[in-house]
Design a protein around this motif. Structure first.
Motif, short mmCIF file in Angstrom:
data_model
loop_
_atom_site.label_atom_id
_atom_site.label_comp_id
_atom_site.label_asym_id
_atom_site.label_seq_id
_atom_site.Cartn_x
_atom_site.Cartn_y
_atom_site.Cartn_z
N GLU A 36 3.20 -7.91 -16.31
CA GLU A 36 3.31 -8.70 -15.07
C GLU A 36 4.77 -9.00 -14.75
N ALA A 37 5.54 -9.34 -15.78
CA ALA A 37 6.95 -9.64 -15.57
C ALA A 37 7.72 -8.41 -15.09
N ARG A 38 7.45 -7.27 -15.71
CA ARG A 38 8.13 -6.04 -15.29
C ARG A 38 7.82 -5.71 -13.83
N ALA A 39 6.55 -5.88 -13.43
CA ALA A 39 6.16 -5.58 -12.05
C ALA A 39 6.90 -6.48 -11.06
N GLU A 62 -4.84 -7.70 -7.94
CA GLU A 62 -4.44 -6.38 -7.45
C GLU A 62 -2.93 -6.25 -7.45
N LYS A 63 -2.25 -7.29 -6.96
CA LYS A 63 -0.80 -7.38 -7.09
C LYS A 63 -0.52 -8.49 -8.09
N GLN A 99 -5.34 -4.39 -25.81
CA GLN A 99 -3.92 -4.70 -25.88
C GLN A 99 -3.75 -6.21 -26.03
N PRO A 100 -2.67 -6.62 -26.71
CA PRO A 100 -2.49 -8.05 -26.98
C PRO A 100 -2.19 -8.85 -25.72
N LEU A 101 -2.47 -10.14 -25.80
CA LEU A 101 -2.22 -11.02 -24.67
C LEU A 101 -0.80 -10.89 -24.14
N ILE A 102 0.16 -10.79 -25.04
CA ILE A 102 1.55 -10.77 -24.62
C ILE A 102 1.87 -9.54 -23.78
N GLN A 103 1.15 -8.44 -23.98
CA GLN A 103 1.42 -7.24 -23.21
C GLN A 103 1.06 -7.43 -21.74
N TYR A 104 -0.02 -8.17 -21.48
CA TYR A 104 -0.38 -8.46 -20.09
C TYR A 104 0.74 -9.25 -19.41
#
Length: 297
Positions: A45-48, A140-141, A36-41
């Motif tokens: 993270e932002a959504r979490a 982990e978080k 998956q692309p870098l931006i997806q990570y």
């Protein structure tokens, strides 16, 4: 009660010249880390962390980045017809609903501070996060979620912090610490890319921020700093001078600098080894490679 952080700025206007020729036609943020692309990570993270509005500061040639977050009706229809439900679930994570995402152009490469300033009208008078997709953090978080939870207690401004070798201080914004509270430090100053002998501590700023609207006001009046660019650290340092609290947060996790080739490769190995379906094959390959290298010596 501190206002919730629901907006995040993603500065993605860079040309990615370290990865040429790949980035001649593909934005660096779309380059894949495992599958998956870098931006997806960064988005995950932002959504979490509870982010609801995603603001991308882009530049010319980033059309593929915008297309990535669009729906793909033909592809989705084909997957649905073939009952490939798992792949449909994968695609769902890449989709952004109308109104949740916005794109702002940074027409001149004037630094990170300028990139954040470009998003000022969409941020308004709310606290906001800044995520640099080049900094991928295995935790982990998720790192920003850790910071948002801490911010709910402290307010003010907060930067992710990591201890670095003093010899590497010229690569980072470094923190001048007023009070060390273990995971959190209260900051009395920030120095952008100092020499090792001039670094106020070994605690460096990493690409995650939670900032107050006051930082945007500071960026309105700030002049070019280190490297001839408008530095975000200078605007944050002004918050300290004006009496606002600024904290450094020692996050739990491992950071990879995916803006460099070595860091990108290290992240690829680490994230692949963390995947159950890839671990055994890759681990066996790496062990075999190391044994061959030792034999050759």
């Amino acid at each position: 009660m501190n206002r919730k952080v629901t907006k995040a700025v993603f500065p993605v206007a860079g040309l990615g010249t370290r990865f040429l020729p790949a980035t001649k036609s593909v934005p660096k943020e779309i380059m894949t880390l495992v599958d998956q692309p870098l931006i997806q990570y960064a988005i995950d993270e932002a959504r979490a962390a509870g982010i609801k509005e995603f603001i991308f500061v882009t530049s010319r040639g980033k059309g593929a980045l915008e297309d990535y977050f669009d729906h793909a009706p033909v592809l989705e229809q084909q997957l649905r017809a073939k009952n490939k439900d798992k792949l449909l679930k994968v695609l769902e994570r890449t989709n952004m609903e109308s109104g949740a995402i916005a794109y702002i152009r940074q027409h001149k490469a004037l630094g990170l501070g300028h990139a954040v300033w470009c998003a000022r009208r969409l941020i308004g008078d709310e606290p906001f996060a800044v995520i640099l997709p080049d900094d991928v953090i295995a935790a982990e978080k998720p790192c920003l979620q850790q910071m948002v939870e801490a911010y709910e207690e402290t307010g003010g401004n907060m930067v992710a912090a990591m201890e670095v070798n003093p010899s590497d201080s010229s690569m980072y914004g470094m923190l001048d610490i007023a009070e060390d509270m273990n995971q959190m430090v209260r900051i009395k100053g920030m120095v952008e890319k100092p020499k090792a002998s001039e670094a106020p501590s070994n605690l460096a700023v990493i690409g995650r921020y939670i900032l107050s609207p006051g930082v945007l006001q500071n960026l309105d009046n700030i002049s070019a700093g280190s490297g001839g660019e408008i530095q975000l650290t200078d605007a944050i340092a002004q918050e300290i001078a004006q009496g606002s609290n600024v904290y450094g947060y020692r996050f739990a996790g491992q950071r990879f600098d995916c803006g460099s080739k070595a860091g990108f490769l290290q992240a690829t190995v680490a994230f692949a080894l963390a995947r159950e379906e890839l671990r055994d094959d890759l681990d066996g390959y790496l062990r075999n490679l190391m044994s061959q290298d030792k034999a050759a010596q």
